[in-house]
Motif scaffolding. Structure first.
Motif, PDB file in Angstrom:
ATOM      1  N   GLU A  52       1.004  -1.191   0.108  1.00 68.28           N
ATOM      2  CA  GLU A  52      -0.115   0.056  -0.082  1.00 68.28           C
ATOM      3  C   GLU A  52       0.820   1.109   0.188  1.00 68.28           C
ATOM      4  O   GLU A  52       0.609   2.237  -0.358  1.00 68.28           O
ATOM      5  N   ALA A  73       2.143   2.027  -3.308  1.00 62.97           N
ATOM      6  CA  ALA A  73       1.092   2.647  -4.322  1.00 62.97           C
ATOM      7  C   ALA A  73       1.059   4.176  -3.792  1.00 62.97           C
ATOM      8  O   ALA A  73       0.778   4.726  -4.706  1.00 62.97           O
ATOM      9  N   LEU A  74       0.964   4.245  -2.259  1.00 57.86           N
ATOM     10  CA  LEU A  74       0.699   5.688  -2.123  1.00 57.86           C
ATOM     11  C   LEU A  74       1.806   6.535  -2.560  1.00 57.86           C
ATOM     12  O   LEU A  74       1.177   7.880  -2.788  1.00 57.86           O
ATOM     13  N   ARG A 107       2.827   6.850  -5.204  1.00 60.13           N
ATOM     14  CA  ARG A 107       2.818   7.293  -6.705  1.00 60.13           C
ATOM     15  C   ARG A 107       1.710   8.044  -6.767  1.00 60.13           C
ATOM     16  O   ARG A 107       1.267   8.695  -7.990  1.00 60.13           O
ATOM     17  N   GLU A 108       0.765   8.512  -5.658  1.00 60.40           N
ATOM     18  CA  GLU A 108      -0.386   9.383  -5.660  1.00 60.40           C
ATOM     19  C   GLU A 108       0.217  10.698  -5.635  1.00 60.40           C
ATOM     20  O   GLU A 108       0.843  11.343  -4.863  1.00 60.40           O
ATOM     21  N   PRO A 109      -0.274  11.472  -6.777  1.00 55.16           N
ATOM     22  CA  PRO A 109      -0.098  13.110  -6.547  1.00 55.16           C
ATOM     23  C   PRO A 109      -0.496  13.918  -5.289  1.00 55.16           C
ATOM     24  O   PRO A 109       0.327  14.682  -4.921  1.00 55.16           O
ATOM     25  N   GLU A 110      -1.451  13.231  -4.713  1.00 53.70           N
ATOM     26  CA  GLU A 110      -2.225  14.029  -3.600  1.00 53.70           C
ATOM     27  C   GLU A 110      -0.894  14.074  -2.546  1.00 53.70           C
ATOM     28  O   GLU A 110      -0.976  14.944  -1.718  1.00 53.70           O
ATOM     29  N   LEU A 111      -0.278  12.826  -2.214  1.00 53.54           N
ATOM     30  CA  LEU A 111       0.908  12.773  -1.258  1.00 53.54           C
ATOM     31  C   LEU A 111       2.020  13.634  -1.561  1.00 53.54           C
ATOM     32  O   LEU A 111       2.320  14.157  -0.672  1.00 53.54           O
ATOM     33  N   ARG A 112       2.456  13.748  -2.825  1.00 53.55           N
ATOM     34  CA  ARG A 112       3.248  14.443  -3.247  1.00 53.55           C
ATOM     35  C   ARG A 112       3.044  15.931  -2.809  1.00 53.55           C
ATOM     36  O   ARG A 112       4.027  16.680  -2.368  1.00 53.55           O
ATOM     37  N   VAL A 145      -3.371  12.086   4.307  1.00 54.37           N
ATOM     38  CA  VAL A 145      -2.773  11.621   3.330  1.00 54.37           C
ATOM     39  C   VAL A 145      -1.288  11.283   3.841  1.00 54.37           C
ATOM     40  O   VAL A 145      -0.748  10.134   3.924  1.00 54.37           O
ATOM     41  N   TYR A 196       0.717   7.785   5.464  1.00 54.98           N
ATOM     42  CA  TYR A 196       2.019   7.576   5.095  1.00 54.98           C
ATOM     43  C   TYR A 196       2.819   7.247   6.373  1.00 54.98           C
ATOM     44  O   TYR A 196       3.493   6.026   6.401  1.00 54.98           O
TER      45      TYR A 196
END
Length: 567
Positions: free
Chosen positions: A178, A181-182, A184-189, A333, A337
């Motif tokens: 997970e 995968a996380l 790779r999410e634009p929201e976390l970046r 988010v 992490y």
């Protein structure tokens, strides 16, 4: 035994004696694990007296998973049993780890509802080496923070690597999948970049020493055991640059560690105080919230000494900065992490901050500047009169609720953004929350649906439960929270809420607003006593006071005091 008196066994006799099938014995014999001692004239195999024991050794090793080649070496004295056992134990451990890995991947696929196309990628992720896992996180952090001058924040992120143990649990494997995968999410970046930009914006100016990183002079370094009161003269020799740099780095590291520990203690204090305030039913914009905020600000101020333009006292600027920090850090988010990283590495997950964080930020918005708590807001609350007021208000409000038709539930109300259904749900929640405080088991399901399919029954049931709790628990004569807010005042707050929201409901449905005339005057007086000193700000439950028309009822004047327009 063979009847010829030689002591030899036929293959059938050996099978009956040991329970090993004839076919298996013949196969092992052909592979030189159990050679026959002789043969009959017709060519049938005969086994010696040691054959049963030898056969048991072979069978035991096979049941333990040892291969035939290794067994042959043991029997021929080429390998010891101990050495072979150790090798095969290692092999079994590796096999077990592989099976656990497969199980974890399959369970993660099942839990996530993954498509077939994702299975190879998830399996590959699970098989990565520690170095490859670290590279994924490093690349992610460097990409997210590219161009942001926040070295301390970047270092903290890079130091937290996803190091799986040698024998990870399915939960750890699932968390790593997970996490991969996380990232790779634009929201976390975007969230991490916002935090890094805030760190860069609040850092001290470049080259400016602070309490964490100012290097100390080399002449202050003494050999172990040297006196701290030495009077030896200082020499004029130039300092060793390497030693000075090392000293600076050591002191900076120590200062950062101490600063981090202090910040962690303040965060824990905020969590404990915020959750205690929620448990005690202290509204963020009530007078009882001010001393909590004052305590938290006082504990937080020393942690700001290494920031740009650090606040030194509790004032509007300090509270605004703390509020900004809390709002900046409120990134679900990012919290996820760190939770996943802790699960992967087996470290304890950080305590959840959502309940305390929501209360603390709301209280800071409602109390943007410090003011002295007037404990008279806590006094003069007669428990018996409060209980009668609750009964009178809920009686009239219940009649309004009973008249609400299903088609009325979608109507707007004077509470901005709330429909009639949302208003009713909140009123039921107020009763349920007060009940749970009385029972010393505060609820935390504010966002749940408390109304169900029958809004009338939900409200009536919540009133009955609250009345039973108020009278059966002694709540009206107890105190709650670190600042000993009287239970009667908490119930009085519920009365104010229900009467004000009853007025909202009446306006939304076209019903008369003159509710509970016997209790409305004293409820208005209680509202002025409880909320009169609280600032009417963005974080308040109530807007600035509005004028009431001449001859307005006490309930209309209460609505005006709490920011409604009774005209």
């Amino acid at each position: 035994m063979n009847e010829d008196g030689t002591g030899l066994l036929t293959i059938g006799e050996l099978a009956r004696l040991t329970g090993v099938p004839v076919k298996t014995i013949r196969s092992w014999s052909d592979q030189d694990l159990l050679p026959p001692a002789a043969r009959t004239p017709a060519g049938y195999r005969l086994y010696g007296p040691d054959a049963p024991a030898r056969l048991e050794i072979v069978r035991s090793l096979r049941e333990l998973g040892v291969g035939l080649t290794a067994i042959r070496s043991v029997l021929h004295r080429e390998l010891t049993v101990a050495g072979t056992a150790a090798q095969w134990a290692d092999a079994l451990d590796a096999q077990i780890r592989a099976l656990r890995l497969q199980s974890a991947v399959l369970r993660s696929v099942a839990a996530r509802g993954s498509a077939a196309e994702e299975l190879p990628y998830m399996t590959e992720l699970a098989r990565l080496s520690a170095r490859e896992r670290r590279r994924i996180i490093t690349d992610f952090v460097e990409d997210a923070l590219d161009g942001v001058d926040a070295p301390a924040y970047r270092s903290g992120l890079l130091a937290a690597t996803p190091d799986l143990p040698d024998d990870p649990t399915p939960e750890q494997i699932g968390a790593w999948i997970e996490l991969a995968a996380l990232v790779r999410e634009p929201e976390l970046r975007a969230a991490l970049r916002r935090l890094a930009e805030y760190s860069a914006r609040t850092a001290p100016p470049a080259g400016e020493p602070d309490a964490k990183s100012e290097p100390y002079a080399p002449e202050e370094r003494r050999a172990p055991g040297a006196s701290h009161t030495t009077t030896e003269p200082r020499t004029a020799a130039a300092p060793d640059p390497a030693m000075q740099e090392q000293a600076a780095q050591e002191q900076a590291a120590q200062g950062q560690a101490a600063q981090g520990q202090a910040a962690a203690r303040v965060a824990e204090l905020m969590r404990v105080r915020g959750e205690a305030a929620v448990a005690a039913g202290i509204a963020p914009d009530s007078p009882a919230a001010e001393p909590v905020i004052a305590e938290l600000v006082a504990a937080w101020l020393p942690t700001q000494t290494g920031t740009a333009d650090p606040p030194t006292e509790d004032n509007p600027a300090a509270r605004a900065r703390l509020l900004e920090q809390l709002e900046t850090a409120a990134e679900p988010v990012v919290e996820r992490y760190w939770q996943l990283l802790c699960t992967v590495t087996g470290r304890p997950a950080p305590p959840r901050w959502d309940t305390a964080g929501a209360w603390t930020t709301a209280a800071l918005r409602a109390h943007p500047r410090p003011y002295g708590l007037d404990r008279s807001a806590f006094d003069g609350t007669d428990p018996d009169r409060v209980l009668r007021a609750y009964e009178q208000v809920t009686r009239d409000v219940a009649a309004l609720v009973a008249a609400v038709r299903p088609e009325d539930l979608a109507l707007p109300t004077p509470c901005a953004g709330w429909s009639v259904r949302q208003l009713l749900d909140h009123m039921v929640w107020e009763n349920l929350m007060a009940t749970s405080i009385a029972e010393d088991a505060p609820r935390d399901d504010h966002t749940a649906d408390h109304l169900g399919d029958d809004h009338r029954a939900a409200f009536d049931d919540s009133v009955r439960a609250a009345l039973a709790a108020f009278t059966g628990s002694g709540m009206l004569r107890r105190t709650y929270g670190p600042y000993e807010a009287p239970g009667a005042m908490i119930v009085q707050q519920v009365v104010v809420e229900l009467l004000a929201h009853g007025w909202d409901l009446a306006r939304a449905t076209g019903a008369p607003t003159g509710l509970a005339p016997e209790a409305a005057e004293e409820t208005l007086a209680a509202a002025r006593r409880i909320y009169g000193a609280a600032p009417r700000t963005e974080g308040s439950s109530f807007a600035p006071e509005r004028p009431a028309p001449p001859g307005a009822s006490a309930t209309d004047r209460l609505a005006a005091f709490l920011g409604r327009d009774p005209a």
